[in-house]
Scaffold this motif. Structure first.
Motif, PDB file in Angstrom:
ATOM      1  N   MET A   6       2.012  -2.266  11.383  1.00  0.00           N
ATOM      2  CA  MET A   6       2.931  -2.360  12.526  1.00  0.00           C
ATOM      3  C   MET A   6       4.257  -1.680  12.217  1.00  0.00           C
ATOM      4  SD  MET A   6       2.654  -3.739  15.545  1.00  0.00           S
ATOM      5  CE  MET A   6       3.396  -2.271  16.135  1.00  0.00           C
ATOM      6  N   ARG A   7       4.716  -1.826  10.983  1.00  0.00           N
ATOM      7  CA  ARG A   7       5.991  -1.185  10.595  1.00  0.00           C
ATOM      8  C   ARG A   7       5.907   0.319  10.760  1.00  0.00           C
ATOM      9  NH1 ARG A   7       7.994  -3.844   4.889  1.00  0.00           N
ATOM     10  NH2 ARG A   7       7.128  -5.858   5.453  1.00  0.00           N
ATOM     11  N   LEU A   8       4.775   0.889  10.348  1.00  0.00           N
ATOM     12  CA  LEU A   8       4.601   2.340  10.437  1.00  0.00           C
ATOM     13  C   LEU A   8       4.506   2.783  11.898  1.00  0.00           C
ATOM     14  CD1 LEU A   8       4.066   5.111   9.221  1.00  0.00           C
ATOM     15  CD2 LEU A   8       1.690   4.447   8.837  1.00  0.00           C
TER      16      LEU A   8
ATOM     17  N   LYS B  41      11.273   7.442   8.263  1.00  0.00           N
ATOM     18  CA  LYS B  41      12.645   6.983   8.012  1.00  0.00           C
ATOM     19  C   LYS B  41      13.538   8.205   7.756  1.00  0.00           C
ATOM     20  CE  LYS B  41      15.235   3.576   5.394  1.00  0.00           C
ATOM     21  NZ  LYS B  41      15.839   3.802   4.107  1.00  0.00           N
ATOM     22  N   LYS B  42      13.008   9.141   6.990  1.00  0.00           N
ATOM     23  CA  LYS B  42      13.757  10.369   6.687  1.00  0.00           C
ATOM     24  C   LYS B  42      14.021  11.160   7.972  1.00  0.00           C
ATOM     25  CE  LYS B  42      11.885  14.089   4.846  1.00  0.00           C
ATOM     26  NZ  LYS B  42      10.891  14.707   3.967  1.00  0.00           N
ATOM     27  N   ARG B  43      12.969  11.323   8.775  1.00  0.00           N
ATOM     28  CA  ARG B  43      13.127  12.085  10.027  1.00  0.00           C
ATOM     29  C   ARG B  43      14.117  11.395  10.963  1.00  0.00           C
ATOM     30  NH1 ARG B  43       7.249  13.900  12.312  1.00  0.00           N
ATOM     31  NH2 ARG B  43       6.236  14.404  10.357  1.00  0.00           N
ATOM     32  N   LEU B  44      14.003  10.084  11.051  1.00  0.00           N
ATOM     33  CA  LEU B  44      14.864   9.290  11.937  1.00  0.00           C
ATOM     34  C   LEU B  44      16.320   9.347  11.486  1.00  0.00           C
ATOM     35  CD1 LEU B  44      14.462   7.506  14.397  1.00  0.00           C
ATOM     36  CD2 LEU B  44      13.844   5.619  12.880  1.00  0.00           C
ATOM     37  N   GLY B  45      16.495   9.545  10.187  1.00  0.00           N
ATOM     38  CA  GLY B  45      17.838   9.600   9.612  1.00  0.00           C
ATOM     39  C   GLY B  45      18.715  10.688  10.231  1.00  0.00           C
ATOM     40  N   ALA B  46      18.086  11.678  10.862  1.00  0.00           N
ATOM     41  CA  ALA B  46      18.854  12.742  11.523  1.00  0.00           C
ATOM     42  C   ALA B  46      19.515  12.224  12.795  1.00  0.00           C
ATOM     43  CB  ALA B  46      17.924  13.907  11.862  1.00  0.00           C
ATOM     44  N   PHE B  47      19.018  11.117  13.327  1.00  0.00           N
ATOM     45  CA  PHE B  47      19.492  10.604  14.615  1.00  0.00           C
ATOM     46  C   PHE B  47      20.224   9.270  14.514  1.00  0.00           C
ATOM     47  CE2 PHE B  47      15.525  12.936  15.440  1.00  0.00           C
ATOM     48  CZ  PHE B  47      15.983  13.889  16.345  1.00  0.00           C
ATOM     49  N   ALA B  48      19.883   8.473  13.523  1.00  0.00           N
ATOM     50  CA  ALA B  48      20.414   7.105  13.483  1.00  0.00           C
ATOM     51  C   ALA B  48      20.460   6.607  12.045  1.00  0.00           C
ATOM     52  CB  ALA B  48      19.505   6.174  14.300  1.00  0.00           C
ATOM     53  N   LYS B  49      21.279   5.582  11.841  1.00  0.00           N
ATOM     54  CA  LYS B  49      21.251   4.912  10.548  1.00  0.00           C
ATOM     55  C   LYS B  49      20.034   3.971  10.595  1.00  0.00           C
ATOM     56  CE  LYS B  49      24.008   1.769   7.854  1.00  0.00           C
ATOM     57  NZ  LYS B  49      23.798   0.443   8.396  1.00  0.00           N
ATOM     58  N   VAL B  50      19.216   4.025   9.574  1.00  0.00           N
ATOM     59  CA  VAL B  50      17.995   3.214   9.582  1.00  0.00           C
ATOM     60  C   VAL B  50      17.957   2.316   8.351  1.00  0.00           C
ATOM     61  CG1 VAL B  50      15.484   3.260   9.792  1.00  0.00           C
ATOM     62  CG2 VAL B  50      16.805   5.264  10.468  1.00  0.00           C
TER      63      VAL B  50
ATOM     64  N   GLU C  42       0.815  -1.209   0.000  1.00  0.00           N
ATOM     65  CA  GLU C  42       0.000   0.000   0.000  1.00  0.00           C
ATOM     66  C   GLU C  42       0.853   1.265   0.000  1.00  0.00           C
ATOM     67  OE1 GLU C  42      -0.626  -2.629   1.693  1.00  0.00           O
ATOM     68  OE2 GLU C  42      -2.691  -3.194   1.231  1.00  0.00           O
ATOM     69  N   LYS C  43       0.461   2.170  -0.912  1.00  0.00           N
ATOM     70  CA  LYS C  43       1.209   3.429  -1.067  1.00  0.00           C
ATOM     71  C   LYS C  43       1.206   4.255   0.211  1.00  0.00           C
ATOM     72  CE  LYS C  43      -0.319   5.070  -5.150  1.00  0.00           C
ATOM     73  NZ  LYS C  43      -0.700   5.920  -6.199  1.00  0.00           N
ATOM     74  N   TYR C  44       0.052   4.226   0.911  1.00  0.00           N
ATOM     75  CA  TYR C  44      -0.057   5.081   2.105  1.00  0.00           C
ATOM     76  C   TYR C  44       0.838   4.590   3.241  1.00  0.00           C
ATOM     77  CZ  TYR C  44      -3.776   1.561   2.654  1.00  0.00           C
ATOM     78  OH  TYR C  44      -4.487   0.397   2.679  1.00  0.00           O
ATOM     79  N   PHE C  45       1.056   3.281   3.343  1.00  0.00           N
ATOM     80  CA  PHE C  45       2.015   2.789   4.354  1.00  0.00           C
ATOM     81  C   PHE C  45       3.438   3.177   3.938  1.00  0.00           C
ATOM     82  CE2 PHE C  45      -0.990  -0.904   5.508  1.00  0.00           C
ATOM     83  CZ  PHE C  45      -1.534  -0.186   6.556  1.00  0.00           C
ATOM     84  N   LYS C  46       3.712   2.977   2.651  1.00  0.00           N
ATOM     85  CA  LYS C  46       5.058   3.298   2.143  1.00  0.00           C
ATOM     86  C   LYS C  46       5.395   4.761   2.402  1.00  0.00           C
ATOM     87  CE  LYS C  46       5.778   0.135  -1.693  1.00  0.00           C
ATOM     88  NZ  LYS C  46       5.735   0.011  -3.139  1.00  0.00           N
ATOM     89  N   ALA C  47       4.434   5.648   2.113  1.00  0.00           N
ATOM     90  CA  ALA C  47       4.679   7.082   2.265  1.00  0.00           C
ATOM     91  C   ALA C  47       4.925   7.427   3.733  1.00  0.00           C
ATOM     92  CB  ALA C  47       3.483   7.870   1.720  1.00  0.00           C
ATOM     93  N   GLY C  48       4.135   6.862   4.614  1.00  0.00           N
ATOM     94  CA  GLY C  48       4.294   7.136   6.049  1.00  0.00           C
ATOM     95  C   GLY C  48       5.635   6.645   6.554  1.00  0.00           C
TER      96      GLY C  48
END
Ligand SMILES: C[S@@+](CC[C@H](N)C(=O)[O-])C[C@H]1O[C@@H](n2cnc3c(N)ncnc32)[C@H](O)[C@@H]1O
Length: 162
Positions: A140-142, A27-36, A16-22
């Motif tokens: 759950m991933r989101l 992931k982008k936001r988290l990238g400021a703090f950790a390797k994801v 689903e596109k909406y899960f992917k987008a979320g």
């Protein structure tokens, strides 16, 4: 907080596109703090008609694939309905402590539609439950990645968590 590497292992391709987008957003936001890293392993077909032993077989096959993506050094947290619940602040501190005390490689594992195999549960160093409700594994991933992001925001003392 020391640098940590976050890995999320899920079963099956996210459709689903909406899960992917979320997920992409967090992931982008988290990238400021950790390797994801988000790792997908192939799922097994699991029609309604499976017997107990066939269901165990599906979980075992998916479990082998999951275990194949985990290195010895990784601290594994298995997501399970019957696992350990905690408040977001406690979860945040656990992540910070893992980074500080020599376990910077933190791997979260989400089961497929039938759940995780006993072998994966055995490998897990810890469990995480989001309560008694059953969430679809894709959603759950989101939810998980948002909570990991929240943990980093709490640890950074940033105004996100209320
Ligand atoms: C559809 S659920 C599997 C349901 C299966 N009957 C079971 O008991 O594991 C797919 C995966 O999502 C995760 N999951 C779903 N709901 C959860 C919850 N409330 N807390 C933690 N993990 C959950 C688990 O990793 C589970 O293996």
């Amino acid at each position: 907080m020391k640098h940590v590497n976050i890995k999320i292992i899920g079963v099956g391709k996210l459709k689903e596109k909406y899960f992917k987008a979320g997920i992409a957003e967090y992931k982008k936001r988290l990238g400021a703090f950790a390797k994801v890293e988000i790792v997908e392993v192939a799922d097994e077909k699991a029609p309604e008609s499976l017997s107990e032993s066939e269901m165990a077989e599906v979980k075992a096959k998916e479990g082998e694939r999951i275990l194949g993506k985990i290195k010895d050094k990784e601290h594994v947290i298995a997501l399970a309905i019957e696992g350990k619940q905690r408040a977001s602040e406690v979860f945040a501190k656990e992540i910070a402590d893992l980074g500080t005390y020599g376990h910077p490689d933190i791997t979260f594992v989400i089961g497929g539609s039938l759940g995780l195999s006993p072998e994966v549960m055995h490998r897990a160093n810890d469990t995480l439950s989001f309560g008694k409700l059953t969430l679809p594994h894709q959603l759950m991933r989101l939810v998980l990645i948002e909570q990991i992001y929240r943990a980093f925001m709490i640890n950074a003392g940033r105004p996100y968590h209320k």
